[in-house]
Design a protein around this motif. Structure first.
Motif, PDB file in Angstrom:
ATOM      1  N   GLY A   1      13.351  21.905 -33.607  1.00 33.48           N
ATOM      2  CA  GLY A   1      14.149  20.973 -34.391  1.00 33.48           C
ATOM      3  C   GLY A   1      13.492  19.642 -34.665  1.00 33.48           C
ATOM      4  O   GLY A   1      14.104  18.748 -35.240  1.00 33.48           O
ATOM      5  N   VAL A   2      12.218  19.490 -34.260  1.00 30.67           N
ATOM      6  CA  VAL A   2      11.501  18.228 -34.490  1.00 30.67           C
ATOM      7  C   VAL A   2      10.267  18.538 -35.331  1.00 30.67           C
ATOM      8  O   VAL A   2       9.208  18.899 -34.796  1.00 30.67           O
ATOM      9  N   PRO A   3      10.376  18.434 -36.679  1.00 30.43           N
ATOM     10  CA  PRO A   3       9.249  18.776 -37.542  1.00 30.43           C
ATOM     11  C   PRO A   3       8.030  17.902 -37.267  1.00 30.43           C
ATOM     12  O   PRO A   3       8.148  16.743 -36.863  1.00 30.43           O
ATOM     13  N   LEU A   4       6.876  18.477 -37.513  1.00 30.08           N
ATOM     14  CA  LEU A   4       5.634  17.740 -37.389  1.00 30.08           C
ATOM     15  C   LEU A   4       5.641  16.557 -38.352  1.00 30.08           C
ATOM     16  O   LEU A   4       6.201  16.640 -39.452  1.00 30.08           O
ATOM     17  N   GLU A   5       5.039  15.455 -37.948  1.00 32.39           N
ATOM     18  CA  GLU A   5       5.003  14.248 -38.774  1.00 32.39           C
ATOM     19  C   GLU A   5       4.484  14.584 -40.178  1.00 32.39           C
ATOM     20  O   GLU A   5       3.510  15.325 -40.345  1.00 32.39           O
ATOM     21  N   LEU A   6       5.152  14.023 -41.177  1.00 35.66           N
ATOM     22  CA  LEU A   6       4.812  14.317 -42.568  1.00 35.66           C
ATOM     23  C   LEU A   6       3.366  13.968 -42.886  1.00 35.66           C
ATOM     24  O   LEU A   6       2.672  14.710 -43.592  1.00 35.66           O
ATOM     25  N   THR A   7       2.869  12.872 -42.375  1.00 35.53           N
ATOM     26  CA  THR A   7       1.488  12.465 -42.637  1.00 35.53           C
ATOM     27  C   THR A   7       0.507  13.529 -42.163  1.00 35.53           C
ATOM     28  O   THR A   7      -0.477  13.834 -42.846  1.00 35.53           O
ATOM     29  N   ALA A   8       0.770  14.124 -41.005  1.00 41.01           N
ATOM     30  CA  ALA A   8      -0.113  15.164 -40.479  1.00 41.01           C
ATOM     31  C   ALA A   8      -0.100  16.394 -41.374  1.00 41.01           C
ATOM     32  O   ALA A   8      -1.146  17.026 -41.608  1.00 41.01           O
ATOM     33  N   ARG A   9       1.066  16.735 -41.894  1.00 39.64           N
ATOM     34  CA  ARG A   9       1.155  17.902 -42.766  1.00 39.64           C
ATOM     35  C   ARG A   9       0.449  17.657 -44.096  1.00 39.64           C
ATOM     36  O   ARG A   9      -0.225  18.535 -44.633  1.00 39.64           O
ATOM     37  N   ARG A  10       0.602  16.446 -44.615  1.00 42.12           N
ATOM     38  CA  ARG A  10      -0.040  16.157 -45.898  1.00 42.12           C
ATOM     39  C   ARG A  10      -1.560  16.093 -45.739  1.00 42.12           C
ATOM     40  O   ARG A  10      -2.299  16.573 -46.595  1.00 42.12           O
ATOM     41  N   THR A  11      -2.041  15.533 -44.649  1.00 41.97           N
ATOM     42  CA  THR A  11      -3.480  15.505 -44.386  1.00 41.97           C
ATOM     43  C   THR A  11      -4.030  16.916 -44.268  1.00 41.97           C
ATOM     44  O   THR A  11      -5.090  17.240 -44.810  1.00 41.97           O
ATOM     45  N   ALA A  12      -3.299  17.782 -43.558  1.00 40.78           N
ATOM     46  CA  ALA A  12      -3.730  19.169 -43.401  1.00 40.78           C
ATOM     47  C   ALA A  12      -3.740  19.898 -44.738  1.00 40.78           C
ATOM     48  O   ALA A  12      -4.661  20.680 -45.026  1.00 40.78           O
ATOM     49  N   ALA A  13      -2.737  19.650 -45.559  1.00 40.87           N
ATOM     50  CA  ALA A  13      -2.662  20.319 -46.859  1.00 40.87           C
ATOM     51  C   ALA A  13      -3.878  19.987 -47.708  1.00 40.87           C
ATOM     52  O   ALA A  13      -4.485  20.871 -48.324  1.00 40.87           O
ATOM     53  N   GLU A  14      -4.261  18.712 -47.745  1.00 39.94           N
ATOM     54  CA  GLU A  14      -5.422  18.327 -48.548  1.00 39.94           C
ATOM     55  C   GLU A  14      -6.711  18.905 -47.975  1.00 39.94           C
ATOM     56  O   GLU A  14      -7.565  19.427 -48.712  1.00 39.94           O
ATOM     57  N   SER A  15      -6.871  18.828 -46.664  1.00 38.93           N
ATOM     58  CA  SER A  15      -8.088  19.341 -46.031  1.00 38.93           C
ATOM     59  C   SER A  15      -8.269  20.832 -46.281  1.00 38.93           C
ATOM     60  O   SER A  15      -9.360  21.287 -46.668  1.00 38.93           O
ATOM     61  N   ILE A  16      -7.203  21.604 -46.091  1.00 43.07           N
ATOM     62  CA  ILE A  16      -7.281  23.051 -46.290  1.00 43.07           C
ATOM     63  C   ILE A  16      -7.481  23.374 -47.767  1.00 43.07           C
ATOM     64  O   ILE A  16      -8.240  24.283 -48.123  1.00 43.07           O
ATOM     65  N   ALA A  17      -6.817  22.631 -48.656  1.00 41.70           N
ATOM     66  CA  ALA A  17      -6.969  22.865 -50.091  1.00 41.70           C
ATOM     67  C   ALA A  17      -8.407  22.634 -50.538  1.00 41.70           C
ATOM     68  O   ALA A  17      -8.961  23.408 -51.335  1.00 41.70           O
ATOM     69  N   ARG A  18      -9.039  21.600 -50.033  1.00 43.15           N
ATOM     70  CA  ARG A  18     -10.432  21.318 -50.422  1.00 43.15           C
ATOM     71  C   ARG A  18     -11.375  22.400 -49.899  1.00 43.15           C
ATOM     72  O   ARG A  18     -12.312  22.819 -50.589  1.00 43.15           O
ATOM     73  N   GLU A  19     -11.132  22.854 -48.691  1.00 45.60           N
ATOM     74  CA  GLU A  19     -11.947  23.921 -48.129  1.00 45.60           C
ATOM     75  C   GLU A  19     -11.759  25.214 -48.939  1.00 45.60           C
ATOM     76  O   GLU A  19     -12.728  25.936 -49.233  1.00 45.60           O
ATOM     77  N   LEU A  20     -10.530  25.486 -49.315  1.00 43.01           N
ATOM     78  CA  LEU A  20     -10.229  26.688 -50.087  1.00 43.01           C
ATOM     79  C   LEU A  20     -10.839  26.609 -51.492  1.00 43.01           C
ATOM     80  O   LEU A  20     -11.407  27.592 -51.993  1.00 43.01           O
ATOM     81  N   ALA A  21     -10.723  25.455 -52.127  1.00 49.66           N
ATOM     82  CA  ALA A  21     -11.295  25.290 -53.470  1.00 49.66           C
ATOM     83  C   ALA A  21     -12.799  25.490 -53.462  1.00 49.66           C
ATOM     84  O   ALA A  21     -13.365  26.096 -54.392  1.00 49.66           O
ATOM     85  N   ALA A  22     -13.464  24.978 -52.434  1.00 52.64           N
ATOM     86  CA  ALA A  22     -14.916  25.132 -52.347  1.00 52.64           C
ATOM     87  C   ALA A  22     -15.297  26.611 -52.230  1.00 52.64           C
ATOM     88  O   ALA A  22     -16.265  27.074 -52.857  1.00 52.64           O
ATOM     89  N   GLY A  23     -14.537  27.371 -51.440  1.00 55.94           N
ATOM     90  CA  GLY A  23     -14.807  28.791 -51.315  1.00 55.94           C
ATOM     91  C   GLY A  23     -14.520  29.564 -52.593  1.00 55.94           C
ATOM     92  O   GLY A  23     -15.309  30.428 -53.003  1.00 55.94           O
ATOM     93  N   LEU A  24     -13.403  29.254 -53.251  1.00 58.62           N
ATOM     94  CA  LEU A  24     -13.040  29.950 -54.475  1.00 58.62           C
ATOM     95  C   LEU A  24     -14.017  29.657 -55.609  1.00 58.62           C
ATOM     96  O   LEU A  24     -14.240  30.511 -56.480  1.00 58.62           O
ATOM     97  N   ALA A  25     -14.575  28.469 -55.615  1.00 60.48           N
ATOM     98  CA  ALA A  25     -15.513  28.087 -56.670  1.00 60.48           C
ATOM     99  C   ALA A  25     -16.755  28.964 -56.663  1.00 60.48           C
ATOM    100  O   ALA A  25     -17.469  29.049 -57.685  1.00 60.48           O
ATOM    101  N   GLN A  26     -17.032  29.624 -55.548  1.00 62.03           N
ATOM    102  CA  GLN A  26     -18.200  30.504 -55.457  1.00 62.03           C
ATOM    103  C   GLN A  26     -17.874  31.927 -55.941  1.00 62.03           C
ATOM    104  O   GLN A  26     -18.773  32.780 -55.980  1.00 62.03           O
ATOM    105  N   ARG A  27     -16.631  32.184 -56.285  1.00 59.48           N
ATOM    106  CA  ARG A  27     -16.237  33.530 -56.677  1.00 59.48           C
ATOM    107  C   ARG A  27     -16.067  33.661 -58.182  1.00 59.48           C
ATOM    108  O   ARG A  27     -15.751  32.724 -58.850  1.00 59.48           O
TER     109      ARG A  27
END
Length: 217
Positions: free
Chosen positions: A191-217
């Protein structure tokens, strides 16, 4: 022409829509290049493998490379499916420990969504410009969101946002005729969600990693 409702994104309790008339949009169509992806470029397993660094940073001590990715069953909507012009792949991975019954549950989840817009010949729809369709949807989604942050250097453009209730954070970006969305979530106690800042930081980090991988395909 009578507008029809066009679902864009489902994020937590929020359902976002824009109105589309089916008319052409200035700058879309013939000026766009051929679709980048003629088929879905990744499986869920490949997508997760390409973002291991971001997952480990987000999950912290909960991270376990042996955890398997899930591909949730998609519930169809006949009315929407009849004119949908993209192929969708949704992947989820969870890291959990503890017991919700005694208040010790700690968890992290990352959801990845891939919408690959198809040509009229592939889907049999009215649109022959899948890159333009993806571009329109990305721009339309960004216009109706609050707390957005635009990323011109993420794929072919993207942005981050928070849901109106501040309980969800996500990043969406485009690569050619495909839209990708990253939604991290979690809690350090029931019932205590993870801090929003942590989730938004993770979203950007994972998105950039994913975009870099997809760009090679």
């Amino acid at each position: 022409m009578t507008p029809h409702r066009r679902p864009i994104v489902r994020l937590g309790p929020v359902v976002l829509t824009v109105f589309a008339t089916g008319c052409s949009v200035v700058g879309l169509g013939a000026d766009y290049p051929e679709p980048r992806y003629s088929a879905m470029p990744v499986t869920c397993a490949q997508a997760i493998d390409s973002v291991r660094g971001g997952l480990a940073a987000f999950a912290g001590p909960l991270y376990d490379p042996a955890v398997a990715v899930r591909q949730p069953e998609q519930v169809g909507d006949p009315e929407w499916d009849s004119y949908r012009d993209y192929e969708q792949l949704v992947c989820e991975i969870d890291y959990r420990t503890g017991d919700p019954g005694d208040g010790t549950l700690t968890w992290r989840q990352v959801k990845l969504s891939f919408d690959r817009y198809e040509t009229a010949a592939q889907r049999g729809t009215r649109r022959a410009d899948p890159v333009g369709e993806a571009t329109e949807r990305l721009a339309g989604t960004e216009r109706v969101q609050d707390n957005t942050q635009h990323f011109a250097d993420l794929g072919d453009g993207g942005f981050a946002w928070d849901s109106f209730d501040r309980k969800s954070a996500a990043v969406m970006f485009r690569l050619g005729n495909m839209l990708v969305m990253v939604i991290p979530s979690g809690a350090d106690a029931p019932g205590v969600p993870l801090e929003l800042t942590a989730r938004r930081t993770a979203a950007e980090s994972i998105a950039r990693e994913l975009a870099a991988g997809l760009a090679q395909r």
